[in-house]
Motif scaffolding. Structure first.
Motif, PDB file in Angstrom:
ATOM      1  N   LYS A 171       1.030   4.240  -2.855  1.00 41.06           N
ATOM      2  CA  LYS A 171       0.703   5.619  -2.501  1.00 41.06           C
ATOM      3  C   LYS A 171       1.900   6.552  -2.713  1.00 41.06           C
ATOM      4  CE  LYS A 171      -2.948   4.868   0.961  1.00 41.06           C
ATOM      5  NZ  LYS A 171      -3.331   5.049   2.381  1.00 41.06           N
ATOM      6  N   ASN A 172       3.078   6.080  -2.329  1.00 44.03           N
ATOM      7  CA  ASN A 172       4.254   6.944  -2.370  1.00 44.03           C
ATOM      8  C   ASN A 172       5.472   6.136  -2.842  1.00 44.03           C
ATOM      9  OD1 ASN A 172       6.051   9.048  -2.032  1.00 44.03           O
ATOM     10  ND2 ASN A 172       6.151   8.848   0.198  1.00 44.03           N
TER      11      ASN A 172
ATOM     12  N   VAL B 210       0.836  -1.205   0.000  1.00 40.62           N
ATOM     13  CA  VAL B 210       0.000   0.000   0.000  1.00 40.62           C
ATOM     14  C   VAL B 210       0.868   1.250   0.000  1.00 40.62           C
ATOM     15  CG1 VAL B 210      -1.712   1.293   1.324  1.00 40.62           C
ATOM     16  CG2 VAL B 210      -1.896  -1.194   1.150  1.00 40.62           C
ATOM     17  N   GLU B 211       1.887   1.265   0.832  1.00 41.29           N
ATOM     18  CA  GLU B 211       2.758   2.424   0.900  1.00 41.29           C
ATOM     19  C   GLU B 211       3.475   2.675  -0.426  1.00 41.29           C
ATOM     20  OE1 GLU B 211       3.044   4.630   3.230  1.00 41.29           O
ATOM     21  OE2 GLU B 211       1.583   3.634   4.505  1.00 41.29           O
TER      22      GLU B 211
ATOM     23  N   ALA C 272      -5.041   1.355  -0.738  1.00 41.87           N
ATOM     24  CA  ALA C 272      -4.220   2.111  -1.681  1.00 41.87           C
ATOM     25  C   ALA C 272      -5.061   3.031  -2.554  1.00 41.87           C
ATOM     26  CB  ALA C 272      -3.419   1.157  -2.547  1.00 41.87           C
TER      27      ALA C 272
END
Length: 624
Positions: free
Chosen positions: A198-199, A194-195, A235
């Motif tokens: 996102k980034n 997910v991280e 996400a």
């Protein structure tokens, strides 16, 4: 494992567009309407003013009477003429010649009638009638091509991916990790995915690479698909779902084409998540099937290996797959660079089961008697899907009884159904057979109170459920993930309880002991051959020989001598005989309690642990 709202799948699924597009198919629509209009015109009556039609016999009568002024003969089949007694349209007539009349021309000359002849013109309607089936076939095939076309310029779309896309129609209905009870470690592993979505710059700046593929491994019903959806929900990216069996069809090359199309969809919608459920349907070890290297499934797997290895982490496409058979997957799938991270989705423990119960129970009205902690303790080994089914069944039982709330007894009934099957209360059993069943189950139940390592008795019943005429259920005080030798030995003793009770009371046993003997023998064999719990020492005998393409054990490789086989049989017999002797001694020494318990079962059919203690005269907590 639990889904907070089972209707979320429907709410998050992108609406399917209709196959028929007026703009792209209007030519076909106009063509069909035109053909239909021509078809109607062919059957409309003529409006050309050709006159009335008369029989050929009447025409010959007019000719003999001199009433015919002039005629036109068309193909010797049709006559268009003018009567001498009438002028204009009123005197015009037509007649059809039913046979070849060689005397017609001489008769016309004899009567002095003006006559002429011509061939009939080619009728466009006749041409249409001849070619109408061909035209209809062409239009039908063209429409069929348009129907199977996926909106592109291809004639067929067999190679198009069948992946279903889920999007966030409403943020309030988005599935997140909060909707997944338990599985802390699995959610932690997926949080990195997910991280990254996102980034991604946070990782690329450090030179780190996110895993290209995440494989969710776990038993059926543990929530692998739900975790994948929660990852996509967290996400906030598109989520494409496809089953492993969707890749392979009867047409050669379709699976590989669908793999290419699936990954193309992923790249076009990046960042996104591609999820393949039941990966073992297409990812099994190559060379194990009957088709050899040209097997369609293997071509599909090869294409998947190429697509995954060619992934660029900057694309923002994450591959997630789920399977409950990681042991049969091809090693090339599991190497770093493809599915290089495996996340184990294990069965929930007691605390996780209670959390799952709270999520599902929040959707139904609960009575004050319901204790979710007790229910969680009473459902060891249950998956998230099992618990969801338990809550639903309890609500159904409450609805059948016209209750306003779901009570504890509804959960008990639902759990018994889940563990033992539906109660067959309508089954007619004679009193003699019922008493034999009562002695049998009383023998099982009584042994729980005189063995040091046995699990506590929960309930004993002689109500037929499933294929069993009765059952004695024991539940552990806490979740246990391994068993010691003492527990296994006591379990064998309990399995012999019904056999010993029948033999003691009747001098013979019944076929009802079949499953008990099978369980005892299986435990004893595994103690000797697999777990090293015998005088033969810590040795494992008989490695499993399991063909991958069949997916189940069909043979055991015998890697020991005949002498060792005899020693194995002796050790198995020793364990079983010791268990039988111990069970016989306990039941014989407590025969009066066995009879009391059997009589109580005959009158009440089902007894709980507390009720059994009252019947046999044991104080609570004196067990063990």
């Amino acid at each position: 494992m639990s889904d907070n709202n089972q209707n979320k799948n429907n709410g998050n699924q992108e609406p399917r567009q209709p196959n028929f597009n007026f703009k792209n198919n209007r030519f076909a629509l106009f063509l069909v309407i035109g053909l239909f209009g021509l078809f109607i015109l062919m059957f409309l009556p003529g409006t050309g003013g050709m006159g009335r039609e008369i029989p050929y016999s009447q025409f010959l009568a007019y000719l003999e009477q001199g009433e015919i002024a002039s005629v036109k003969i068309i193909d010797y089949r049709k006559i268009e003429g003018q009567l001498a007694s009438q002028e204009g349209e009123y005197g015009r007539f037509i007649s059809r010649i039913p046979y070849t009349d060689q005397t017609l021309i001489p008769l016309l000359k004899e009567q002095g009638v003006r006559f002429s002849g011509e061939e009939s013109p080619i009728s466009p309607f006749a041409v249409i009638i001849q070619f109408l089936p061909i035209l209809i076939g062409i239009v039908f095939i063209w429409l069929l091509f348009r129907q199977v076309q996926g909106g592109g310029n291809k004639a067929f779309t067999f190679g198009k991916s069948k992946a279903k896309r889920y999007v966030d129609v409403n943020n309030d209905k988005r599935i997140s990790f909060a909707d997944v009870a338990g599985q802390t470690e699995a959610k932690y592993e997926l949080q990195e995915v997910v991280e990254f979505l996102k980034n991604p710059g946070r990782f690329t700046r450090m030179g780190a690479k996110i895993p290209k593929g995440v494989l969710l491994v776990g038993m059926p019903g543990t929530g692998k698909t739900l975790l994948a959806k929660a990852t996509a929900g967290e996400a906030g990216v598109p989520f494409f779902h496809m089953s492993g069996s969707d890749f392979v069809e009867m047409f050669v090359g379709v699976g590989a084409s669908r793999v290419r199309d699936l990954f193309d969809q992923g790249r076009k919608n990046a960042p996104c998540i591609l999820f393949i459920d039941e990966l073992d349907a297409v990812g099994r070890t190559r060379g194990a099937g009957y088709g050899g290297g040209h097997d369609e499934r293997e071509q599909t797997l090869n294409q998947m290996l190429v697509e995954m290895d060619g992934f660029d982490t900057k694309d923002g496409v994450i591959m997630i797959a789920a399977t409950n058979r990681p042991d049969v997957l091809d090693p090339a799938l599991l190497r770093p660079g493809r599915f290089d991270r495996q996340v184990v989705v294990d069965m929930p423990d007691m605390q996780e089961r209670e959390a799952i119960l709270k999520i599902h129970a929040s959707k139904i009205p609960l009575g004050k008697s319901v204790d979710l902690t007790t229910i969680a303790k009473a459902t060891p080994g249950a998956s998230g899907a099992d618990i969801a089914n338990l809550v639903n069944e309890s609500a159904l039982y409450a609805a059948r009884k016209n209750r306003e709330y779901v009570e504890m007894e509804d959960f008990e009934e639902a759990r018994d159904k889940m563990l033992m099957g539906v109660a067959r209360k309508s089954k007619v059993i004679s009193e003699k057979d019922k008493l034999a069943t009562a002695y049998h189950e009383a023998g099982h139940a009584l042994l729980h109170y005189y063995l040091d390592n046995a699990d506590p008795l929960h309930k004993v019943s002689i109500v037929p459920r499933g294929r069993a005429l009765g059952v004695a259920i024991s539940l552990p005080d806490e979740d246990k993930y391994s068993r010691n030798k003492g527990w296994l030995q006591d379990r064998i003793v309990i399995a012999y309880g019904g056999y010993v009770a029948e033999d003691l009371m009747y001098g013979e046993t019944t076929t009802g002991t079949q499953n008990d003997l099978k369980q005892a023998t299986d435990l004893a064999r595994r103690m000797v051959c697999e777990w090293g719990m015998s005088d033969l020492g810590p040795v494992s005998f008989g490695q499993e020989d399991e063909p991958i393409f069949l997916g189940k054990e069909i043979a055991t490789h015998k890697d020991y001598s005949e002498e060792t086989a005899q020693r194995i049989d002796q050790q198995i017999s020793k364990i079983l005989n010791d268990g039988l002797a111990k069970a016989r001694k306990i039941i014989v020494d407590n025969k009066d309690k066995l009879e009391s318990l059997a009589r109580a079962l005959m009158s009440r059919e089902t007894l709980t642990d507390v009720e059994v203690r009252e019947v046999v005269g044991l104080e609570e907590k004196t067990q063990k």
